[in-house]
Scaffold this motif. Structure first.
Motif, PDB file in Angstrom:
ATOM      1  N   SER A  29       0.819  -1.213   0.000  1.00  0.00           N
ATOM      2  CA  SER A  29       0.000   0.000   0.000  1.00  0.00           C
ATOM      3  C   SER A  29       0.855   1.266   0.000  1.00  0.00           C
ATOM      4  O   SER A  29       0.351   2.356  -0.282  1.00  0.00           O
ATOM      5  CB  SER A  29      -0.920   0.014   1.223  1.00  0.00           C
ATOM      6  OG  SER A  29      -0.157  -0.044   2.417  1.00  0.00           O
ATOM      7  N   ARG A  36      -2.944  10.032  -1.433  1.00  0.00           N
ATOM      8  CA  ARG A  36      -3.720   8.850  -1.049  1.00  0.00           C
ATOM      9  C   ARG A  36      -4.684   8.515  -2.184  1.00  0.00           C
ATOM     10  O   ARG A  36      -5.361   9.392  -2.721  1.00  0.00           O
ATOM     11  CB  ARG A  36      -4.497   9.146   0.235  1.00  0.00           C
ATOM     12  CG  ARG A  36      -5.472   8.063   0.652  1.00  0.00           C
ATOM     13  CD  ARG A  36      -6.155   8.465   1.954  1.00  0.00           C
ATOM     14  NE  ARG A  36      -6.782   9.777   1.853  1.00  0.00           N
ATOM     15  CZ  ARG A  36      -8.002   9.987   1.362  1.00  0.00           C
ATOM     16  NH1 ARG A  36      -8.710   8.974   0.883  1.00  0.00           N
ATOM     17  NH2 ARG A  36      -8.498  11.202   1.323  1.00  0.00           N
ATOM     18  N   SER A  59      -5.139   2.482   3.280  1.00  0.00           N
ATOM     19  CA  SER A  59      -5.192   3.202   2.019  1.00  0.00           C
ATOM     20  C   SER A  59      -3.912   2.946   1.243  1.00  0.00           C
ATOM     21  O   SER A  59      -2.920   2.452   1.772  1.00  0.00           O
ATOM     22  CB  SER A  59      -5.352   4.709   2.272  1.00  0.00           C
ATOM     23  OG  SER A  59      -6.549   4.994   2.969  1.00  0.00           O
ATOM     24  N   ASP A 109      -8.023   7.060  -3.323  1.00  0.00           N
ATOM     25  CA  ASP A 109      -9.327   6.772  -2.728  1.00  0.00           C
ATOM     26  C   ASP A 109     -10.070   5.717  -3.540  1.00  0.00           C
ATOM     27  O   ASP A 109      -9.608   5.267  -4.585  1.00  0.00           O
ATOM     28  CB  ASP A 109     -10.158   8.057  -2.645  1.00  0.00           C
ATOM     29  CG  ASP A 109     -11.119   8.032  -1.458  1.00  0.00           C
ATOM     30  OD1 ASP A 109     -11.348   6.939  -0.911  1.00  0.00           O
ATOM     31  OD2 ASP A 109     -11.632   9.100  -1.091  1.00  0.00           O
ATOM     32  N   GLN A 110     -11.237   5.339  -3.033  1.00  0.00           N
ATOM     33  CA  GLN A 110     -12.017   4.295  -3.721  1.00  0.00           C
ATOM     34  C   GLN A 110     -12.480   4.737  -5.099  1.00  0.00           C
ATOM     35  O   GLN A 110     -12.747   3.902  -5.958  1.00  0.00           O
ATOM     36  CB  GLN A 110     -13.222   3.912  -2.859  1.00  0.00           C
ATOM     37  CG  GLN A 110     -12.836   3.243  -1.537  1.00  0.00           C
ATOM     38  CD  GLN A 110     -14.049   2.872  -0.707  1.00  0.00           C
ATOM     39  OE1 GLN A 110     -15.178   3.253  -1.023  1.00  0.00           O
ATOM     40  NE2 GLN A 110     -13.828   2.130   0.363  1.00  0.00           N
TER      41      GLN A 110
END
Length: 251
Positions: free
Chosen positions: A42, A142, A109, A144-145
């Motif tokens: 990640s 980061r 994340s 994100d979805q």
């Protein structure tokens, strides 16, 4: 005749008894397979370090500071102490690791980009060193979805202090000849070399450090994101690590 027969039977039995004993086989050596360290999947961002004049990034004390700071942020973002570099759990007491996990986070994340670190000051203490570190995470993003990229930091540059204790002479592993730079993202062996963390303060004790840290980043403030969590279609570039870490099996 009976005496000879009895003697012959006794000899046969004795030989049979000896032959029935199998020679002892050498014990099978126990093998333990240790999994080499790997950066969490990640965490796909890299660290790039710089330092003020007079500070050598490759000294054992600076190397220990680098290893700790990089491990700290990997652990915070991976939500796992195992994300720390080899030797981390020996270098950092459990009581100093309580804030490494974020219990309010719904899940892990994915992170990309580049985190800039700068060694601003290195001051000797009675038992080791006190380092003032500038942290620029404005170009770490980061995922994100929605597969958009969001800023982890902003124009602000953090100034934090890390205090370390020198290795005990008796039980220290101090091989100062080990290289401390290379193309790898993370070390494969314990690069703390007996140095131990004494304290880590996310807000520098010397407030002047915040002002000085602003000018130590490679990007001027106007080129840094003004706000956190702004969506981007593409991430900031993931630059090669510097100084990075070597492959110790090749040295």
């Amino acid at each position: 005749m009976r005496g000879r027969l009895g003697l012959w039977v006794a000899v046969v039995l004795a030989v049979s008894a000896c032959g029935s004993q199998h020679p002892s086989e050498p014990p099978v050596p126990s093998t333990s397979v240790s999994t080499p360290y790997a950066v969490p999947e990640s965490a796909q961002y890299n660290y790039r370090w710089s330092a003020d004049p007079g500070i050598d990034l490759f000294t054992p004390e600076a190397t220990a500071v680098r290893a700790y700071v990089e491990s700290y942020y990997l652990i915070v973002r991976a939500l796992a102490t195992s994300a720390g570099y080899p030797g981390f759990t020996k270098a950092v007491d459990e009581g100093l690791r309580v804030d490494y996990a974020n219990p309010d986070s719904p899940g892990k994340s994915e992170f990309v980009g580049t985190q800039f670190q700068h060694l601003l000051w290195m001051s000797p203490t009675e038992h080791g060193w006190l380092a003032t570190v500038c942290t620029g995470d404005y170009s770490v993003m980061r995922v994100d979805q929605d597969r958009k990229y969001y800023n982890v930091g902003s124009t602000n540059v953090h100034a934090e202090t890390v205090e370390i204790r020198a290795p005990d002479v008796a039980g220290a592993v101090r091989n100062d000849s080990l290289p401390a730079e290379g193309r790898e993202r993370a070390p494969e062996i314990d690069v703390f070399r007996g140095w131990r963390l004494v304290d880590h303060v996310k807000s520098a004790r010397n407030q002047d450090a915040f002002r000085q840290c602003r000018s130590r980043m490679p990007d001027p403030p106007e080129n840094r994101p003004a706000k956190r969590n702004l969506p981007h279609d593409a991430p900031y570039p993931t630059l090669a690590p510097y100084p990075g870490w070597p492959r110790y099996d090749e040295n």
